[in-house]
Design an enzyme around this catalytic site. Structure first.
Site, PDB file in Angstrom:
ATOM      1  N   LYS A 127       0.811  -1.223   0.000  1.00 36.51           N
ATOM      2  CA  LYS A 127       0.000   0.000   0.000  1.00 36.51           C
ATOM      3  C   LYS A 127       0.848   1.278   0.000  1.00 36.51           C
ATOM      4  O   LYS A 127       0.365   2.344  -0.376  1.00 36.51           O
ATOM      5  CB  LYS A 127      -0.926   0.008   1.225  1.00 36.51           C
ATOM      6  CG  LYS A 127      -2.015  -1.052   1.146  1.00 36.51           C
ATOM      7  CD  LYS A 127      -2.779  -1.192   2.457  1.00 36.51           C
ATOM      8  CE  LYS A 127      -2.078  -2.051   3.458  1.00 36.51           C
ATOM      9  NZ  LYS A 127      -2.286  -3.472   3.421  1.00 36.51           N
ATOM     10  N   GLU A 151      -4.309  -3.151  -7.881  1.00 34.18           N
ATOM     11  CA  GLU A 151      -5.609  -3.742  -7.542  1.00 34.18           C
ATOM     12  C   GLU A 151      -5.606  -4.419  -6.165  1.00 34.18           C
ATOM     13  O   GLU A 151      -6.600  -4.389  -5.446  1.00 34.18           O
ATOM     14  CB  GLU A 151      -6.009  -4.751  -8.630  1.00 34.18           C
ATOM     15  CG  GLU A 151      -7.392  -5.341  -8.476  1.00 34.18           C
ATOM     16  CD  GLU A 151      -8.503  -4.305  -8.628  1.00 34.18           C
ATOM     17  OE1 GLU A 151      -9.034  -3.866  -7.583  1.00 34.18           O
ATOM     18  OE2 GLU A 151      -8.862  -3.921  -9.757  1.00 34.18           O
ATOM     19  N   VAL A 154      -6.559  -2.601  -2.202  1.00 34.52           N
ATOM     20  CA  VAL A 154      -7.858  -2.324  -1.569  1.00 34.52           C
ATOM     21  C   VAL A 154      -8.800  -3.497  -1.858  1.00 34.52           C
ATOM     22  O   VAL A 154      -8.931  -3.923  -3.010  1.00 34.52           O
ATOM     23  CB  VAL A 154      -8.480  -1.007  -2.114  1.00 34.52           C
ATOM     24  CG1 VAL A 154      -9.788  -0.695  -1.393  1.00 34.52           C
ATOM     25  CG2 VAL A 154      -7.511   0.159  -1.966  1.00 34.52           C
ATOM     26  N   GLY A 208      -4.211 -14.935  12.622  1.00 33.72           N
ATOM     27  CA  GLY A 208      -3.350 -14.291  11.619  1.00 33.72           C
ATOM     28  C   GLY A 208      -4.040 -13.154  10.893  1.00 33.72           C
ATOM     29  O   GLY A 208      -3.620 -12.757   9.803  1.00 33.72           O
ATOM     30  N   GLU A 211      -2.136  -7.300  11.481  1.00 34.35           N
ATOM     31  CA  GLU A 211      -0.773  -7.030  11.011  1.00 34.35           C
ATOM     32  C   GLU A 211       0.171  -7.178  12.212  1.00 34.35           C
ATOM     33  O   GLU A 211      -0.268  -7.210  13.368  1.00 34.35           O
ATOM     34  CB  GLU A 211      -0.702  -5.580  10.491  1.00 34.35           C
ATOM     35  CG  GLU A 211      -1.672  -5.322   9.370  1.00 34.35           C
ATOM     36  CD  GLU A 211      -1.007  -4.932   8.063  1.00 34.35           C
ATOM     37  OE1 GLU A 211       0.213  -4.753   8.047  1.00 34.35           O
ATOM     38  OE2 GLU A 211      -1.732  -4.842   7.063  1.00 34.35           O
ATOM     39  N   ASP A 222      -4.722   1.507   8.492  1.00 36.01           N
ATOM     40  CA  ASP A 222      -4.790   0.710   7.260  1.00 36.01           C
ATOM     41  C   ASP A 222      -5.936   1.231   6.369  1.00 36.01           C
ATOM     42  O   ASP A 222      -5.754   1.466   5.176  1.00 36.01           O
ATOM     43  CB  ASP A 222      -5.013  -0.764   7.667  1.00 36.01           C
ATOM     44  CG  ASP A 222      -5.259  -1.661   6.477  1.00 36.01           C
ATOM     45  OD1 ASP A 222      -4.313  -1.889   5.707  1.00 36.01           O
ATOM     46  OD2 ASP A 222      -6.406  -2.141   6.313  1.00 36.01           O
ATOM     47  N   LYS A 226      -5.963   3.103   2.613  1.00 35.66           N
ATOM     48  CA  LYS A 226      -6.768   2.600   1.489  1.00 35.66           C
ATOM     49  C   LYS A 226      -7.669   3.704   0.924  1.00 35.66           C
ATOM     50  O   LYS A 226      -7.896   3.768  -0.284  1.00 35.66           O
ATOM     51  CB  LYS A 226      -7.582   1.385   1.942  1.00 35.66           C
ATOM     52  CG  LYS A 226      -6.685   0.160   2.159  1.00 35.66           C
ATOM     53  CD  LYS A 226      -7.412  -0.974   2.844  1.00 35.66           C
ATOM     54  CE  LYS A 226      -6.515  -2.200   2.969  1.00 35.66           C
ATOM     55  NZ  LYS A 226      -7.076  -3.224   3.865  1.00 35.66           N
ATOM     56  N   GLY A 323      -5.824 -12.437   2.526  1.00 34.66           N
ATOM     57  CA  GLY A 323      -5.511 -13.850   2.279  1.00 34.66           C
ATOM     58  C   GLY A 323      -4.499 -13.981   1.156  1.00 34.66           C
ATOM     59  O   GLY A 323      -4.471 -13.143   0.249  1.00 34.66           O
TER      60      GLY A 323
HETATM   61  N1  LIG Z   1      -1.694 -10.650   3.360  1.00 35.20           N
HETATM   62  C1  LIG Z   1      -2.737 -10.045   2.811  1.00 35.20           C
HETATM   63  O1  LIG Z   1      -3.873 -10.548   2.888  1.00 35.20           O
HETATM   64  C2  LIG Z   1      -2.565  -8.753   2.048  1.00 35.20           C
HETATM   65  C3  LIG Z   1      -3.691  -8.184   1.421  1.00 35.20           C
HETATM   66  C4  LIG Z   1      -3.524  -7.018   0.654  1.00 35.20           C
HETATM   67  C5  LIG Z   1      -2.269  -6.426   0.569  1.00 35.20           C
HETATM   68  N2  LIG Z   1      -1.205  -6.986   1.230  1.00 35.20           N
HETATM   69  C6  LIG Z   1       0.116  -6.325   1.113  1.00 35.20           C
HETATM   70  O2  LIG Z   1       0.945  -7.160   0.295  1.00 35.20           O
HETATM   71  C7  LIG Z   1       2.295  -7.081   0.762  1.00 35.20           C
HETATM   72  C8  LIG Z   1       2.772  -8.494   1.102  1.00 35.20           C
HETATM   73  O3  LIG Z   1       1.980  -9.001   2.162  1.00 35.20           O
HETATM   74  P1  LIG Z   1       2.280 -10.411   2.829  1.00 35.20           P
HETATM   75  O4  LIG Z   1       1.122 -10.701   3.691  1.00 35.20           O
HETATM   76  O5  LIG Z   1       2.718 -11.355   1.789  1.00 35.20           O
HETATM   77  O6  LIG Z   1       3.545 -10.020   3.747  1.00 35.20           O
HETATM   78  P2  LIG Z   1       4.553 -11.030   4.471  1.00 35.20           P
HETATM   79  O7  LIG Z   1       3.952 -12.365   4.611  1.00 35.20           O
HETATM   80  O8  LIG Z   1       5.045 -10.298   5.667  1.00 35.20           O
HETATM   81  O9  LIG Z   1       5.763 -11.173   3.420  1.00 35.20           O
HETATM   82  C9  LIG Z   1       6.610 -10.101   3.123  1.00 35.20           C
HETATM   83  C10 LIG Z   1       7.726 -10.589   2.215  1.00 35.20           C
HETATM   84  O10 LIG Z   1       8.564  -9.476   1.919  1.00 35.20           O
HETATM   85  C11 LIG Z   1       9.929  -9.828   2.170  1.00 35.20           C
HETATM   86  N3  LIG Z   1      10.687  -8.639   2.532  1.00 35.20           N
HETATM   87  C12 LIG Z   1      10.808  -8.056   3.760  1.00 35.20           C
HETATM   88  N4  LIG Z   1      11.596  -6.954   3.667  1.00 35.20           N
HETATM   89  C13 LIG Z   1      11.979  -6.874   2.374  1.00 35.20           C
HETATM   90  C14 LIG Z   1      12.828  -5.972   1.660  1.00 35.20           C
HETATM   91  N5  LIG Z   1      13.407  -4.931   2.261  1.00 35.20           N
HETATM   92  N6  LIG Z   1      13.039  -6.193   0.332  1.00 35.20           N
HETATM   93  C15 LIG Z   1      12.462  -7.256  -0.298  1.00 35.20           C
HETATM   94  N7  LIG Z   1      11.641  -8.124   0.331  1.00 35.20           N
HETATM   95  C16 LIG Z   1      11.418  -7.939   1.650  1.00 35.20           C
HETATM   96  C17 LIG Z   1       9.845 -10.840   3.289  1.00 35.20           C
HETATM   97  O11 LIG Z   1      11.021 -11.606   3.336  1.00 35.20           O
HETATM   98  P3  LIG Z   1      11.492 -12.282   4.740  1.00 35.20           P
HETATM   99  O12 LIG Z   1      10.339 -13.051   5.249  1.00 35.20           O
HETATM  100  O13 LIG Z   1      12.656 -13.096   4.349  1.00 35.20           O
HETATM  101  O14 LIG Z   1      11.830 -11.109   5.621  1.00 35.20           O
HETATM  102  C18 LIG Z   1       8.634 -11.654   2.845  1.00 35.20           C
HETATM  103  O15 LIG Z   1       9.033 -12.575   1.844  1.00 35.20           O
HETATM  104  C19 LIG Z   1       2.297  -6.138   1.958  1.00 35.20           C
HETATM  105  O16 LIG Z   1       2.702  -4.868   1.545  1.00 35.20           O
HETATM  106  C20 LIG Z   1       0.847  -6.143   2.429  1.00 35.20           C
HETATM  107  O17 LIG Z   1       0.459  -4.929   3.052  1.00 35.20           O
HETATM  108  C21 LIG Z   1      -1.321  -8.125   1.955  1.00 35.20           C
END
Ligand SMILES: NC(=O)c1ccc[n+]([C@@H]2O[C@H](COP(=O)([O-])OP(=O)(O)OC[C@H]3O[C@@H](n4cnc5c(N)ncnc54)[C@H](OP(=O)(O)O)[C@@H]3O)[C@@H](O)[C@H]2O)c1
Length: 353
Positions: A127, A151, A154, A208, A211, A222, A226, A323
């Site tokens: 975001k 996309e 949000v 889970g 955040e 958050d 958005k 998710g």
């Molecule tokens: N989860 C959801 O449902 C959801 C929904 C909408 C949007 N998002 C957004 O999508 C993004 C990813 O979410 P997620 O849930 O997949 O997060 P996550 O599970 O915390 O994964 C984050 C990933 O980014 C890596 N990372 C951390 N610092 C980094 C850096 N400086 N450079 C490159 N990679 C780095 C981490 O590696 P390590 O683990 O090795 O540190 C991990 O592989 C976030 O910005 C989140 O706000 C998530």
């Protein structure tokens, strides 16, 4: 056989990155058959597991299996930094899925800038870039003839931007109002069942849904980000996070929630974006809605948005707001937009337009 291939460089392989890999594993051949496109992951960058790159593509199953156990990468490891890979390696699209930072948006904003400057499209689930640097990045993308798509930021996999821009095309949207944060909706729902505020937060943590820093959800930050993204993209009017008035759910008690329920109402954390001429008003705040209101009917972690339009009145969409696979799907919809854009450009060129 796919008649086209697009090479992806993934930044982040956490919940969403793994969800996207799962989709590519499960739907790869379907996408070739139905869309004539193969998405090939040539690189992956992480925070602590190192970076991978292979010009011919990485093995998705190995990548997925090793990520589930957070095992150290075993092959295709590169000493190159993330920014170096983004700028110098051969990829068509950088998919930004590193953790969101709403203070300065970094390092994601820098990654998106590097990608666009080096001729790569950007699809971001993060975001930070869309909330804090949308004008800069979208103008850079336009100058470079590239896509900067958001996309997933949000309503996760429930399409908002594609829906508003395509299905509501030609309508004037005067107001967008909705539930943009699933974890707070879950917490308020648990309180309706009689659980205390702190127990409900604990349950959301265990499942889970929150955040790493729960204040981002509970305090409304958050949803605030958005709303800024919605204004940047759909109202084409950039707003600062500080322009969005914000109140979280901390002052809503179990008694408030249960009393409302007994009176046929429900407390919801509502995000509202309205425009009047050039004037934008944005706020996040708890509201006590009658049960019949479409937004009052959202349970669990569901998200919903109501668009108030000039010709259709109110149009409400709802669906999963978080998710891995759900958000991975939003990334896929953006990847397909880029594929369609390429096809269109190719067609125009061959037809001499
Ligand atoms: N989860 C959801 O449902 C959801 C929904 C909408 C949007 N998002 C957004 O999508 C993004 C990813 O979410 P997620 O849930 O997949 O997060 P996550 O599970 O915390 O994964 C984050 C990933 O980014 C890596 N990372 C951390 N610092 C980094 C850096 N400086 N450079 C490159 N990679 C780095 C981490 O590696 P390590 O683990 O090795 O540190 C991990 O592989 C976030 O910005 C989140 O706000 C998530």
């Amino acid at each position: 056989l796919a008649n086209k291939q697009l090479k992806l460089l993934l930044i982040g392989l956490g919940t969403v990155g793994q969800g996207l890999i799962r989709i590519l594993l499960e739907k790869g051949s379907h996408l070739i058959e139905t869309h004539g496109i193969e998405f090939k992951v040539v690189g992956v960058c992480t925070g602590s597991r190192g970076n991978l790159y292979h010009p011919e593509g990485l093995d998705l199953q190995t990548l997925y299996d090793s990520s589930l156990n957070r095992e150290p990468f075993a092959s295709d490891i590169t000493e190159r930094t993330t920014e170096w890979l983004i700028r110098n390696e051969d990829a068509d699209i950088v998919v930004e899925l590193s953790p969101t930072d709403l203070n300065d948006g970094q390092p994601a904003i820098g990654y998106c800038q590097a990608a666009l400057e080096s001729g790569k499209h950007v699809v971001s689930g993060n975001k930070g870039p869309a909330a804090l640097a949308f004008t800069f990045l979208s103008e850079l993308a336009k100058r470079q003839g590239l896509f900067f798509l958001n996309e997933a930021t949000v309503l996760s996999g429930t399409s908002v931007f594609l829906f508003a821009q395509k299905s509501l095309a030609g309508l004037r949207i005067n107001q967008i109002k909705g539930i943009l944060n699933g974890s707070t909706n879950f917490i308020l729902g648990q309180m309706e069942l009689g659980h205390s505020y702190s127990d409900s937060i604990e349950m959301a943590k265990q499942l889970g849904y929150l955040e790493a820093d729960p204040e981002g959800d509970i305090g409304g930050y958050d949803a605030q980000a958005k709303l800024a993204i919605l204004s940047n993209i759909l109202f084409e009017t950039p707003i600062q996070l500080a322009d969005v008035k914000r109140v979280g759910i901390a002052d809503i008690s179990r008694e408030d929630v249960m009393a409302a329920r007994a009176a046929g109402k429900r407390w919801k954390l509502i995000a509202t974006l309205s425009r009047n001429g050039d004037h934008i008003q944005a706020s996040v705040s708890p509201e006590c809605l009658p049960e019949a209101h479409p937004l009052a009917q959202m349970n669990g972690t569901s998200n919903a948005l109501t668009f108030s339009t000039d010709l259709l009145g109110d149009v409400t969409i709802s669906g999963p707001g978080a998710g891995g696979v759900e958000t991975g799907y939003a990334i896929l919809t953006d990847l397909l937009i880029i594929h369609e854009g390429h096809n269109h450009e190719l067609k125009s060129r061959t037809e001499g337009h």
